[in-house]
Design a protein around this motif. Structure first.
Motif, PDB file in Angstrom:
ATOM      1  N   ALA A  68       0.698  -1.608   0.130  1.00 46.40           N
ATOM      2  CA  ALA A  68       0.427  -0.267   0.375  1.00 46.40           C
ATOM      3  C   ALA A  68       1.034   1.304  -0.112  1.00 46.40           C
ATOM      4  O   ALA A  68       1.869   1.673   0.332  1.00 46.40           O
ATOM      5  CB  ALA A  68      -1.038  -0.084   1.234  1.00 46.40           C
ATOM      6  N   VAL A  69       0.539   2.512  -0.618  1.00 48.24           N
ATOM      7  CA  VAL A  69       1.361   3.825  -0.146  1.00 48.24           C
ATOM      8  C   VAL A  69       0.380   4.694   0.109  1.00 48.24           C
ATOM      9  O   VAL A  69      -0.990   4.768  -0.061  1.00 48.24           O
ATOM     10  CB  VAL A  69       1.414   3.781  -1.971  1.00 48.24           C
ATOM     11  N   ASN A  70       1.384   5.663   0.796  1.00 46.86           N
ATOM     12  CA  ASN A  70       0.223   7.014   0.989  1.00 46.86           C
ATOM     13  C   ASN A  70       0.657   8.175   0.447  1.00 46.86           C
ATOM     14  O   ASN A  70       0.614   8.299  -0.783  1.00 46.86           O
ATOM     15  CB  ASN A  70       0.440   6.970   3.083  1.00 46.86           C
ATOM     16  N   SER A  71       0.022   8.842   0.984  1.00 46.61           N
ATOM     17  CA  SER A  71       0.220  11.055  -0.030  1.00 46.61           C
ATOM     18  C   SER A  71       1.389  11.033  -0.154  1.00 46.61           C
ATOM     19  O   SER A  71       1.765  11.891  -1.029  1.00 46.61           O
ATOM     20  CB  SER A  71      -0.811  11.763   0.738  1.00 46.61           C
ATOM     21  N   ALA A  72       1.889  10.839   0.490  1.00 45.50           N
ATOM     22  CA  ALA A  72       4.178  10.905   0.602  1.00 45.50           C
ATOM     23  C   ALA A  72       4.414   9.817  -0.215  1.00 45.50           C
ATOM     24  O   ALA A  72       5.671  10.075  -0.487  1.00 45.50           O
ATOM     25  CB  ALA A  72       3.951  10.880   2.204  1.00 45.50           C
ATOM     26  N   ASN A  73       3.966   9.340  -0.739  1.00 45.92           N
ATOM     27  CA  ASN A  73       4.440   8.302  -2.014  1.00 45.92           C
ATOM     28  C   ASN A  73       5.136   7.022  -0.946  1.00 45.92           C
ATOM     29  O   ASN A  73       6.809   6.671  -1.781  1.00 45.92           O
ATOM     30  CB  ASN A  73       4.985   9.423  -3.234  1.00 45.92           C
TER      31      ASN A  73
END
Length: 277
Positions: free
Chosen positions: A146-151
């Protein structure tokens, strides 16, 4: 048709901000830690084998019954590559690759996997790749990336609807685990005995935009097996067999090597020749 993983689960796991970067770890240290995990699991497998032998010696009057385990198969997912085993398996060192098939994990299970793996941080991430392995190990049967908004990417090993990480925090930040050339970034690779007397090896990572295909080879065998790719992440779940019922008890499996290709089919990265490893 919409993607149930990205549409349904995307509504449930909103991007709520970036996570503080974890300390830098050399790629070589990551591989050493993975090797230590493998050796620890080999030791556990060997101990179990000795215990079973002792039980047989004490109960000679009891018959031995073998229960074969059937392989798992499912249709391909629209967001992840489904790789089928070769009809004529190729040897990998002393072993044979019996299946490289990966199947998608449903959105509901992915949500539970990330929640149990990341805890309260799960709401910061949305899944980009979630695949189930062709065989189930004692502790693992697949992987979710998975990935977040900060990549920033996370890798969670799965077991049913549960998820765990070999690292704490379970975050892999771009720029700290890249191989030479910044084309492939490594996450964790693990392995353990699996059902049917086989052995499961799985791993994941991040790839640069110029990478069109990622493959895995084993040991000195030149055969390469495609990894699943989606959303900047790749993952492989591969079953091995030596033709015995205790594959991993006391003997190492061949090393997995990552290869990357550009859109023209040219190999642009080979872990075997990477000085970092």
């Amino acid at each position: 048709m919409s993607d149930p993983i990205h549409d349904t689960l995307g509504d449930r796991l909103r991007l709520l901000g970036a996570q503080t970067p974890a300390p830098t770890l050399p790629a070589a240290e990551v591989r050493r830690r993975a090797d230590r995990r493998r050796r620890r699991r080999y030791a556990l497998g060997a101990t179990a084998a000795v215990t079973a032998a002792a039980a047989v010696a004490l109960c000679l009057a009891l018959p031995s019954v073998l229960h074969p385990v059937r392989g798992q198969q499912a249709p391909a997912a629209p967001d992840a590559s489904t790789v089928s085993a070769s009809p004529h398996p190729r040897p990998a060192g002393a072993y044979t690759v019996t299946s490289t098939e990966s199947t998608p994990i449903g959105a509901g299970a992915v949500a539970e996997i990330l929640a149990s793996c990341l805890g309260s941080d799960a709401s910061q991430y949305h899944p980009v790749l979630a695949v189930r392995a062709p065989v189930a190990g004692q502790d693992e049967d697949g992987v979710v990336v998975a990935v977040n908004s900060a990549n920033q990417y996370v890798q969670c090993e799965t077991k049913g609807r549960k998820g765990t990480s070999q690292d704490s925090p379970a975050t892999f930040v771009n720029g700290r685990l890249w191989g030479t050339g910044h084309l492939i970034e490594y996450f964790d690779s693990t392995g353990e005995p699996a059902t049917g007397g086989q052995y499961l090896t799985l791993g994941a990572g991040h790839y640069a935009p110029g990478v069109a295909k990622v493959t895995i080879s084993f040991g000195t065998d030149p055969t390469q097996y495609p990894a699943a790719m989606a959303g900047g992440a790749f993952a492989y779940t591969i079953a091995l067999s030596s033709g015995t019922t205790h594959l991993a008890a006391g003997s190492p499996t061949p090393t997995a090597y990552v290869h990357a290709y550009d859109a023209s089919g040219k190999e642009i990265y080979n872990q075997k020749t990477d000085p970092a490893f």
